[in-house]
Design a protein around this motif. Structure first.
Motif, mmCIF file in Angstrom:
data_model
loop_
_atom_site.group_PDB
_atom_site.id
_atom_site.type_symbol
_atom_site.label_atom_id
_atom_site.label_comp_id
_atom_site.label_asym_id
_atom_site.label_seq_id
_atom_site.Cartn_x
_atom_site.Cartn_y
_atom_site.Cartn_z
ATOM 1 N N VAL A 307 0.839 -1.198 0.000
ATOM 2 C CA VAL A 307 0.000 0.000 0.000
ATOM 3 C C VAL A 307 0.878 1.253 0.000
ATOM 4 N N LYS A 308 1.940 1.240 0.797
ATOM 5 C CA LYS A 308 2.842 2.394 0.828
ATOM 6 C C LYS A 308 3.473 2.637 -0.537
ATOM 7 N N ARG A 309 3.893 1.565 -1.201
ATOM 8 C CA ARG A 309 4.573 1.698 -2.483
ATOM 9 C C ARG A 309 3.611 1.981 -3.637
ATOM 10 N N ALA A 310 2.308 1.782 -3.412
ATOM 11 C CA ALA A 310 1.339 2.053 -4.484
ATOM 12 C C ALA A 310 1.266 3.533 -4.801
ATOM 13 N N GLY A 311 1.591 4.375 -3.829
ATOM 14 C CA GLY A 311 1.578 5.806 -4.060
ATOM 15 C C GLY A 311 0.210 6.428 -3.831
ATOM 16 N N GLN A 312 0.155 7.730 -4.036
ATOM 17 C CA GLN A 312 -1.063 8.501 -3.805
ATOM 18 C C GLN A 312 -1.843 8.673 -5.113
ATOM 19 N N GLY A 313 -3.078 9.093 -4.951
ATOM 20 C CA GLY A 313 -3.898 9.432 -6.106
ATOM 21 C C GLY A 313 -4.611 8.268 -6.757
ATOM 22 N N LEU A 314 -4.585 7.081 -6.156
ATOM 23 C CA LEU A 314 -5.285 5.918 -6.720
ATOM 24 C C LEU A 314 -6.571 5.658 -5.944
ATOM 25 N N ARG A 315 -7.623 5.383 -6.672
ATOM 26 C CA ARG A 315 -8.857 4.893 -6.045
ATOM 27 C C ARG A 315 -8.886 3.379 -6.258
ATOM 28 N N VAL A 316 -8.708 2.638 -5.172
ATOM 29 C CA VAL A 316 -8.527 1.190 -5.244
ATOM 30 C C VAL A 316 -9.855 0.491 -4.976
ATOM 31 N N ASN A 317 -10.215 -0.445 -5.844
ATOM 32 C CA ASN A 317 -11.388 -1.298 -5.694
ATOM 33 C C ASN A 317 -10.916 -2.753 -5.699
ATOM 34 N N VAL A 318 -11.466 -3.573 -4.822
ATOM 35 C CA VAL A 318 -11.008 -4.956 -4.681
ATOM 36 C C VAL A 318 -12.186 -5.907 -4.821
ATOM 37 N N ILE A 319 -12.020 -6.901 -5.693
ATOM 38 C CA ILE A 319 -12.945 -8.042 -5.767
ATOM 39 C C ILE A 319 -12.208 -9.233 -5.165
ATOM 40 N N LEU A 320 -12.651 -9.673 -3.986
ATOM 41 C CA LEU A 320 -11.969 -10.731 -3.244
ATOM 42 C C LEU A 320 -12.748 -12.033 -3.377
ATOM 43 N N LEU A 321 -12.079 -13.071 -3.893
ATOM 44 C CA LEU A 321 -12.640 -14.423 -3.937
ATOM 45 C C LEU A 321 -11.974 -15.193 -2.797
ATOM 46 N N PRO A 322 -12.555 -15.198 -1.609
ATOM 47 C CA PRO A 322 -11.832 -15.561 -0.378
ATOM 48 C C PRO A 322 -11.196 -16.947 -0.434
ATOM 49 N N LEU A 323 -10.004 -17.022 0.160
ATOM 50 C CA LEU A 323 -9.253 -18.260 0.292
ATOM 51 C C LEU A 323 -9.292 -18.688 1.752
ATOM 52 N N GLU A 324 -9.577 -19.960 2.012
ATOM 53 C CA GLU A 324 -9.600 -20.451 3.386
ATOM 54 C C GLU A 324 -8.205 -20.342 4.003
ATOM 55 N N GLY A 325 -8.180 -19.966 5.289
ATOM 56 C CA GLY A 325 -6.906 -19.842 5.977
ATOM 57 C C GLY A 325 -6.274 -18.476 5.855
ATOM 58 N N ASP A 326 -7.018 -17.488 5.329
ATOM 59 C CA ASP A 326 -6.501 -16.130 5.188
ATOM 60 C C ASP A 326 -7.537 -15.168 5.785
ATOM 61 N N PRO A 327 -7.725 -15.185 7.120
ATOM 62 C CA PRO A 327 -8.850 -14.465 7.729
ATOM 63 C C PRO A 327 -8.714 -12.951 7.718
ATOM 64 N N TYR A 328 -7.481 -12.427 7.578
ATOM 65 C CA TYR A 328 -7.297 -10.972 7.663
ATOM 66 C C TYR A 328 -7.415 -10.275 6.308
ATOM 67 N N ALA A 329 -7.530 -11.038 5.238
ATOM 68 C CA ALA A 329 -7.550 -10.434 3.906
ATOM 69 C C ALA A 329 -8.741 -9.504 3.736
ATOM 70 N N SER A 330 -9.922 -9.949 4.134
ATOM 71 C CA SER A 330 -11.124 -9.132 3.930
ATOM 72 C C SER A 330 -11.015 -7.795 4.646
#
Length: 352
Positions: A307-330
């Motif tokens: 996120v830090k390296r992505a820089g400023q000025g971006l509007r980020v949208n995420v489509i998450l297809l959840p993976l089991e065992g990754d509870p903090y992703a959402s």
């Protein structure tokens, strides 16, 4: 004249009367006497007969008791059967009503499905890529594809083959032609096509697929407003991708910035936190340990660094297809989208 005295007989009528009265008294005495005292002693035969009579009487009482119990059971069973018949009648009536309601609802659902199918067959004026199926494009997702400078990042790592570790390991051993036919990867490709179909007609679009490397799909559509040929080229290139390797989101963002410096709206299709990237400490880089895996905490740190390296000025949208065992992703992806003013979507299994 002097009467002559008649001589009296010793057995006259008075004497006979006295004798009759005495005889009657004796007979009366015999009648009143208890003759039981004069009865003979009971014999063994009479005792045996008396015992048999007593046993027969007891048996008769037991039989009568059994008959009464049987009659009570018959009466109870008759009452139970009657109640059962009434209950069965009520149940049949309730089932008939329920079946009638279900039939009515099914008819309504069938009518709605026909209407939805008819709507899906109608051409969508602003669709760049037509999707096959029945009504998938009409889901209410809350995600709107907008902007003039659009970048789409498509995760093509091995985890996009399955929903859990066992599926991923099993599918990784399959031939390439079977890998690309797996349900989750097919869904990922359709999500990418959905974004292309919903993009504005005059927008510049760049799609980058990333894993351990990053590749640009299509004919460098960012160089000019998208046209039908460039959209078809992107879709065609998506069909050639074989999911493999780890997830390096930093590399995908870097490639997107290189080929499309003016990008403002970024849409990321992924299934979890990144597993590869730069900027981590020695503990997470594995310098001080021989482990080849990355912990959940290190993956969280890696996303923060991304996120830090992505820089400023971006509007980020995420489509998450959840993976089991990754509870903090959402939670982490949602926070990123909220900070940048974008949208986070974790869709249902049948979307898009």
């Amino acid at each position: 004249m002097r009467l002559k005295r008649r001589s009296e007989d010793g057995f006259n009528m008075s004497f006979l009367d006295v004798m009759a009265c005495g005889l009657g008294a004796i007979i009366l005495i015999f009648i009143l006497v208890d003759f039981h005292a004069f009865q003979p002693e009971p014999t063994d035969e009479s005792n045996k007969l008396q015992q048999e009579l007593n046993a027969a009487a007891r048996q008769r009482e037991q039989l009568q008791k059994s008959i009464d119990e049987i009659n009570e059971k018959i009466a109870l069973e008759s009452s139970t059967q009657q109640d059962t018949r009434h209950a069965q009648t009520d149940s049949n009536s309730s089932q008939s009503k329920l079946l009638q309601q279900i039939s009515t609802e099914l008819a309504v659902v069938a009518d709605l499905e026909q209407q939805l199918a008819a709507i899906a067959r109608l051409p969508v004026p602003d669709a760049n890529v037509q999707l096959s199926g029945t009504g998938q494009q009409n889901y209410l997702t809350g995600l709107k594809v907008e902007g003039q400078e659009i970048g789409i990042l498509l995760d093509k790592s091995a985890s996009m083959l399955g929903d859990n570790l066992l599926e991923i390991l099993r599918f990784m051993a399959l031939p390439d032609n079977q890998k690309i036919s797996q349900r989750k990867w097919q869904r990922t490709r359709r999500a990418g096509q959905w974004l292309l179909a919903r993009a504005p007609q005059n927008a510049k679009i760049t799609m980058v697929a990333f894993s351990e490397d990053a590749i640009v799909l299509g004919n460098r559509a960012a160089s000019s407003p998208q046209v039908a040929d460039s959209m078809a080229a992107i879709v065609r290139d998506m069909g050639k991708i074989i999911p493999q390797g780890g997830t390096n989101l930093q590399l995908g963002l870097q490639k997107l910035r290189e080929v499309h410096p003016q990008v403002k709206d970024v849409y990321i299709i992924t299934d979890g936190l990144p597993t590869l990237g730069d900027g981590l400490g020695a503990r997470c880089r594995g310098v001080l340990t021989s482990k080849k895996t990355i912990s959940s905490q290190c993956r969280q740190e890696l996303l923060l660094e991304t996120v830090k390296r992505a820089g400023q000025g971006l509007r980020v949208n995420v489509i998450l297809l959840p993976l089991e065992g990754d509870p903090y992703a959402s939670a982490m992806y949602w926070s990123w989208t909220q900070v940048t003013g974008g949208t986070f979507l974790a869709p249902a299994a049948e979307w898009p």
